[in-house]
Design an enzyme around this catalytic site. Structure first.
Site, PDB file in Angstrom:
ATOM      1  N   ARG A  66       0.832  -1.196   0.000  1.00 22.67           N
ATOM      2  CA  ARG A  66       0.000   0.000   0.000  1.00 22.67           C
ATOM      3  C   ARG A  66       0.865   1.244   0.000  1.00 22.67           C
ATOM      4  O   ARG A  66       1.814   1.367   0.751  1.00 22.67           O
ATOM      5  CB  ARG A  66      -0.890   0.020   1.233  1.00 22.67           C
ATOM      6  CG  ARG A  66      -1.640   1.337   1.325  1.00 22.67           C
ATOM      7  CD  ARG A  66      -2.894   1.237   2.098  1.00 22.67           C
ATOM      8  NE  ARG A  66      -3.397   2.580   2.332  1.00 22.67           N
ATOM      9  CZ  ARG A  66      -4.322   2.870   3.212  1.00 22.67           C
ATOM     10  NH1 ARG A  66      -4.836   1.901   3.938  1.00 22.67           N
ATOM     11  NH2 ARG A  66      -4.744   4.094   3.364  1.00 22.67           N
TER      12      ARG A  66
ATOM     13  N   ARG B 242      -6.992   1.556  -2.854  1.00 24.61           N
ATOM     14  CA  ARG B 242      -5.905   0.945  -2.086  1.00 24.61           C
ATOM     15  C   ARG B 242      -5.879  -0.570  -2.248  1.00 24.61           C
ATOM     16  O   ARG B 242      -6.915  -1.193  -2.458  1.00 24.61           O
ATOM     17  CB  ARG B 242      -5.983   1.332  -0.619  1.00 24.61           C
ATOM     18  CG  ARG B 242      -7.112   0.786   0.211  1.00 24.61           C
ATOM     19  CD  ARG B 242      -8.405   1.580   0.240  1.00 24.61           C
ATOM     20  NE  ARG B 242      -8.294   3.024   0.298  1.00 24.61           N
ATOM     21  CZ  ARG B 242      -8.117   3.722   1.414  1.00 24.61           C
ATOM     22  NH1 ARG B 242      -8.038   3.114   2.548  1.00 24.61           N
ATOM     23  NH2 ARG B 242      -8.060   5.024   1.370  1.00 24.61           N
TER      24      ARG B 242
ATOM     25  N   ASP C 154      -6.713  -2.035   3.166  1.00 24.20           N
ATOM     26  CA  ASP C 154      -7.000  -1.091   4.234  1.00 24.20           C
ATOM     27  C   ASP C 154      -7.380  -1.943   5.440  1.00 24.20           C
ATOM     28  O   ASP C 154      -8.259  -2.799   5.344  1.00 24.20           O
ATOM     29  CB  ASP C 154      -8.175  -0.194   3.818  1.00 24.20           C
ATOM     30  CG  ASP C 154      -8.438   0.936   4.787  1.00 24.20           C
ATOM     31  OD1 ASP C 154      -7.501   1.378   5.487  1.00 24.20           O
ATOM     32  OD2 ASP C 154      -9.591   1.402   4.849  1.00 24.20           O
TER      33      ASP C 154
ATOM     34  N   ASP D 280      -8.531  -1.681   9.285  1.00 23.19           N
ATOM     35  CA  ASP D 280      -9.042  -0.772  10.304  1.00 23.19           C
ATOM     36  C   ASP D 280      -9.414  -1.541  11.569  1.00 23.19           C
ATOM     37  O   ASP D 280      -9.932  -2.655  11.490  1.00 23.19           O
ATOM     38  CB  ASP D 280     -10.297  -0.041   9.800  1.00 23.19           C
ATOM     39  CG  ASP D 280      -9.990   1.006   8.740  1.00 23.19           C
ATOM     40  OD1 ASP D 280      -8.853   1.519   8.716  1.00 23.19           O
ATOM     41  OD2 ASP D 280     -10.885   1.291   7.934  1.00 23.19           O
TER      42      ASP D 280
HETATM   43  N1  A4P Z   1      -7.022   5.834  12.529  1.00 21.14           N
HETATM   44  C1  A4P Z   1      -7.809   6.367  13.478  1.00 21.14           C
HETATM   45  N2  A4P Z   1      -8.616   5.434  13.995  1.00 21.14           N
HETATM   46  C2  A4P Z   1      -8.345   4.270  13.355  1.00 21.14           C
HETATM   47  C3  A4P Z   1      -8.848   2.928  13.496  1.00 21.14           C
HETATM   48  N3  A4P Z   1      -9.826   2.613  14.381  1.00 21.14           N
HETATM   49  N4  A4P Z   1      -8.311   1.965  12.686  1.00 21.14           N
HETATM   50  C4  A4P Z   1      -6.031   6.633  11.797  1.00 21.14           C
HETATM   51  C5  A4P Z   1      -7.333   2.266  11.791  1.00 21.14           C
HETATM   52  N5  A4P Z   1      -6.801   3.537  11.618  1.00 21.14           N
HETATM   53  C6  A4P Z   1      -7.306   4.509  12.414  1.00 21.14           C
HETATM   54  O1  A4P Z   1      -6.174   5.941   7.856  1.00 21.14           O
HETATM   55  C7  A4P Z   1      -5.753   7.223   8.250  1.00 21.14           C
HETATM   56  C8  A4P Z   1      -5.386   7.206   9.713  1.00 21.14           C
HETATM   57  O2  A4P Z   1      -6.513   6.922  10.500  1.00 21.14           O
HETATM   58  C9  A4P Z   1      -4.407   6.128  10.134  1.00 21.14           C
HETATM   59  O3  A4P Z   1      -3.087   6.486   9.886  1.00 21.14           O
HETATM   60  C10 A4P Z   1      -4.669   5.966  11.625  1.00 21.14           C
HETATM   61  O4  A4P Z   1      -3.726   6.693  12.397  1.00 21.14           O
HETATM   62  P1  A4P Z   1      -5.657   5.337   6.538  1.00 21.14           P
HETATM   63  O5  A4P Z   1      -6.286   3.993   6.376  1.00 21.14           O
HETATM   64  O6  A4P Z   1      -4.179   5.395   6.495  1.00 21.14           O
HETATM   65  O7  A4P Z   1      -6.163   6.426   5.476  1.00 21.14           O
HETATM   66  P2  A4P Z   1      -7.498   6.421   4.674  1.00 21.14           P
HETATM   67  O8  A4P Z   1      -8.022   5.030   4.701  1.00 21.14           O
HETATM   68  O9  A4P Z   1      -7.264   7.039   3.360  1.00 21.14           O
HETATM   69  O10 A4P Z   1      -8.419   7.375   5.494  1.00 21.14           O
HETATM   70  P3  A4P Z   1      -9.623   6.922   6.319  1.00 21.14           P
HETATM   71  O11 A4P Z   1     -10.378   8.124   6.746  1.00 21.14           O
HETATM   72  O12 A4P Z   1      -9.179   5.956   7.369  1.00 21.14           O
HETATM   73  O13 A4P Z   1     -10.439   6.173   5.213  1.00 21.14           O
HETATM   74  P4  A4P Z   1     -11.238   4.881   5.502  1.00 21.14           P
HETATM   75  O14 A4P Z   1     -12.223   5.213   6.533  1.00 21.14           O
HETATM   76  O15 A4P Z   1     -10.328   3.765   5.761  1.00 21.14           O
HETATM   77  O16 A4P Z   1     -11.999   4.719   4.127  1.00 21.14           O
HETATM   78  N6  A4P Z   1     -15.908   2.292   0.118  1.00 21.14           N
HETATM   79  C11 A4P Z   1     -16.249   0.990   0.233  1.00 21.14           C
HETATM   80  N7  A4P Z   1     -17.355   0.521  -0.382  1.00 21.14           N
HETATM   81  N8  A4P Z   1     -15.490   0.127   0.978  1.00 21.14           N
HETATM   82  C12 A4P Z   1     -14.347   0.543   1.634  1.00 21.14           C
HETATM   83  O17 A4P Z   1     -13.661  -0.266   2.285  1.00 21.14           O
HETATM   84  N9  A4P Z   1     -12.897   2.418   2.209  1.00 21.14           N
HETATM   85  C13 A4P Z   1     -12.562   3.705   2.135  1.00 21.14           C
HETATM   86  C14 A4P Z   1     -11.444   4.178   2.966  1.00 21.14           C
HETATM   87  C15 A4P Z   1     -13.348   4.647   1.319  1.00 21.14           C
HETATM   88  N10 A4P Z   1     -14.490   4.066   0.659  1.00 21.14           N
HETATM   89  C16 A4P Z   1     -14.794   2.777   0.764  1.00 21.14           C
HETATM   90  C17 A4P Z   1     -13.976   1.926   1.559  1.00 21.14           C
HETATM   91 MG    MG Z   2      -7.971   2.944   7.149  1.00 21.25          MG
END
Ligand code: A4P
Ligand code: MG
Length: 167
Positions: free
Chosen positions: A86, A95, A98, A100
């Protein structure tokens, strides 16, 4: 002395490469790092939430048991994300993997680096649906609602997240 073990739920998502193979590798890397994977949800596919000019996502969830603290677990997940190739990209952008932390025991915490339960969990069918495979009656800390109740409360189309069979 045995370390305190906690159960946690992880959300996995991918929309580049071979999502299912990447999930397999992530599970193998977790196990290799001493994290026990106790259960796996089915695979689900859905349109991207956020920027629309990217491929469909595949999502699943895991129940794990670990002696790692929440921050240690986050560090491990970041290492595995990097090991799987990644690269840093746009927020909510495409990505290869991911990872989480959705829930960690009954922990509630909020810091710049980590928020548990995951901030967006209650709004996201693609995260709640696989989690409901594993723990429908689990009460989400801070919300006082079960995973099932959170799913029922969503007002989007339930068919937007489709269960898929492994190829
Ligand atoms: N972070 C804070 N809390 C957490 C947690 N509980 N678990 C911080 C993991 N990380 C957590 O995340 C950014 C920062 O969030 C981490 O460095 C950590 O310190 P990231 O995964 O590096 O960046 P990102 O993913 O671009 O941002 P974000 O806001 O986490 O995005 P998401 O929420 O992961 O969304 N649509 C569908 N249908 N399915 C998906 O899986 N995923 C996303 C990504 C967008 N749209 C999607 C999906
Ligand atoms: Mg994430």
């Amino acid at each position: 002395m045995t370390a305190q073990m906690e159960r946690a739920y992880l959300g996995l998502g991918a929309n580049l490469g071979d999502p299912v193979a990447q999930f397999e590798r992530a599970v193998a890397e977790l196990e290799r790092s001493g994290v026990s994977v106790l259960a796996r949800a089915a695979l689900y596919r859905s349109a991207p939430v956020g920027p629309q000019d990217q491929p469909e996502y595949t999502n699943t969830a895991l129940l794990i048991e670990t002696a790692l603290s929440p921050l240690e677990l986050l560090e491990l997940l970041k290492r595995i994300e990097r090991a799987l190739g990644r690269e840093d990209g746009v927020r909510w952008g495409p990505r290869v993997i991911d990872l989480d932390i959705l829930l960690y025991g009954s922990v509630e915490l909020s810091s710049e680096r980590l928020t548990i339960p995951h901030k967006e969990l209650a709004k996201r069918r693609f995260a709640l649906q696989p989690l409901a495979d594993l723990a429908p009656e689990q009460v989400v800390p801070g919300l006082a609602l079960t995973v099932r109740a959170l799913l029922e409360r969503l007002d989007d189309d339930p068919r937007s997240v489709r269960r898929v069979e492994p190829a």
